[in-house]
Design a protein around this motif. Structure first.
Motif, short mmCIF file in Angstrom:
data_model
loop_
_atom_site.label_atom_id
_atom_site.label_comp_id
_atom_site.label_asym_id
_atom_site.label_seq_id
_atom_site.Cartn_x
_atom_site.Cartn_y
_atom_site.Cartn_z
N GLU A 49 86.82 39.69 38.05
CA GLU A 49 87.44 39.19 36.82
C GLU A 49 88.70 39.98 36.49
O GLU A 49 88.71 41.20 36.54
CB GLU A 49 86.46 39.32 35.65
CG GLU A 49 85.17 38.57 35.83
CD GLU A 49 85.30 37.13 35.41
OE1 GLU A 49 86.08 36.85 34.50
OE2 GLU A 49 84.61 36.30 36.02
N ALA A 50 89.77 39.28 36.15
CA ALA A 50 91.02 39.91 35.72
C ALA A 50 91.36 39.40 34.33
O ALA A 50 91.08 38.25 34.00
CB ALA A 50 92.14 39.59 36.69
N ALA A 51 91.94 40.27 33.52
CA ALA A 51 92.29 39.87 32.17
C ALA A 51 93.59 40.52 31.74
O ALA A 51 93.85 41.68 32.05
CB ALA A 51 91.18 40.26 31.20
N ASN A 52 94.41 39.77 31.03
CA ASN A 52 95.62 40.29 30.39
C ASN A 52 95.32 40.42 28.91
O ASN A 52 94.56 39.63 28.34
CB ASN A 52 96.80 39.34 30.58
CG ASN A 52 97.25 39.28 32.01
OD1 ASN A 52 97.27 40.28 32.70
ND2 ASN A 52 97.60 38.10 32.46
N ASP A 53 95.91 41.39 28.26
CA ASP A 53 95.77 41.51 26.82
C ASP A 53 96.98 42.23 26.25
O ASP A 53 97.82 42.73 26.98
CB ASP A 53 94.47 42.22 26.43
CG ASP A 53 94.39 43.65 26.96
OD1 ASP A 53 95.33 44.11 27.63
OD2 ASP A 53 93.39 44.30 26.69
N GLU A 54 97.09 42.22 24.94
CA GLU A 54 98.10 42.98 24.24
C GLU A 54 97.39 44.15 23.57
O GLU A 54 96.27 44.00 23.09
CB GLU A 54 98.80 42.13 23.19
CG GLU A 54 99.65 41.03 23.78
CD GLU A 54 100.37 40.23 22.72
OE1 GLU A 54 99.85 40.14 21.58
OE2 GLU A 54 101.44 39.72 23.00
N ILE A 55 98.05 45.31 23.56
CA ILE A 55 97.44 46.50 22.98
C ILE A 55 98.38 47.17 22.00
O ILE A 55 99.59 46.96 22.04
CB ILE A 55 97.03 47.50 24.07
CG1 ILE A 55 98.24 47.92 24.90
CG2 ILE A 55 95.92 46.94 24.96
CD1 ILE A 55 97.99 49.02 25.89
N VAL A 56 97.80 47.95 21.12
CA VAL A 56 98.57 48.86 20.27
C VAL A 56 98.16 50.27 20.66
O VAL A 56 97.08 50.48 21.21
CB VAL A 56 98.33 48.61 18.77
CG1 VAL A 56 98.83 47.24 18.38
CG2 VAL A 56 96.88 48.78 18.39
N ILE A 57 99.01 51.23 20.41
CA ILE A 57 98.76 52.60 20.82
C ILE A 57 98.63 53.49 19.60
O ILE A 57 99.45 53.48 18.71
CB ILE A 57 99.92 53.12 21.71
CG1 ILE A 57 100.06 52.23 22.95
CG2 ILE A 57 99.69 54.58 22.11
CD1 ILE A 57 101.30 52.51 23.76
N PHE A 58 97.55 54.25 19.57
CA PHE A 58 97.34 55.28 18.55
C PHE A 58 97.37 56.62 19.22
O PHE A 58 96.86 56.80 20.29
CB PHE A 58 95.96 55.11 17.88
CG PHE A 58 95.94 54.11 16.79
CD1 PHE A 58 96.05 54.50 15.46
CD2 PHE A 58 95.81 52.78 17.06
CE1 PHE A 58 96.02 53.57 14.45
CE2 PHE A 58 95.77 51.83 16.05
CZ PHE A 58 95.88 52.24 14.75
#
Length: 58
Positions: A49-58
């Motif tokens: 399984e492969a997935a793309n996502d958007e992230i925020v950084i803390f």
């Protein structure tokens, strides 16, 4: 001094969860910086399984 980055998935409408993380980290470590305006693109693979996502950084 150490730099630690925590990558969180970007879920629209979940701003309250980010506020909780920001407050918790600030309380524990006396400060926090969050990059919320420009999400980064993430890519992950779990087995086949492969997935793309958007992230925020803390």
């Amino acid at each position: 001094m150490k730099l630690v980055q925590i990558l969180l998935p970007r879920n629209s409408g979940r701003r309250q969860e980010y506020d909780y993380v920001k407050e918790d980290l600030s309380r524990r470590f006396d400060g926090v910086t969050a990059y919320l305006r420009s999400p980064a693109e993430g890519f992950g693979r779990q087995g086949a399984e492969a997935a793309n996502d958007e992230i925020v950084i803390f």
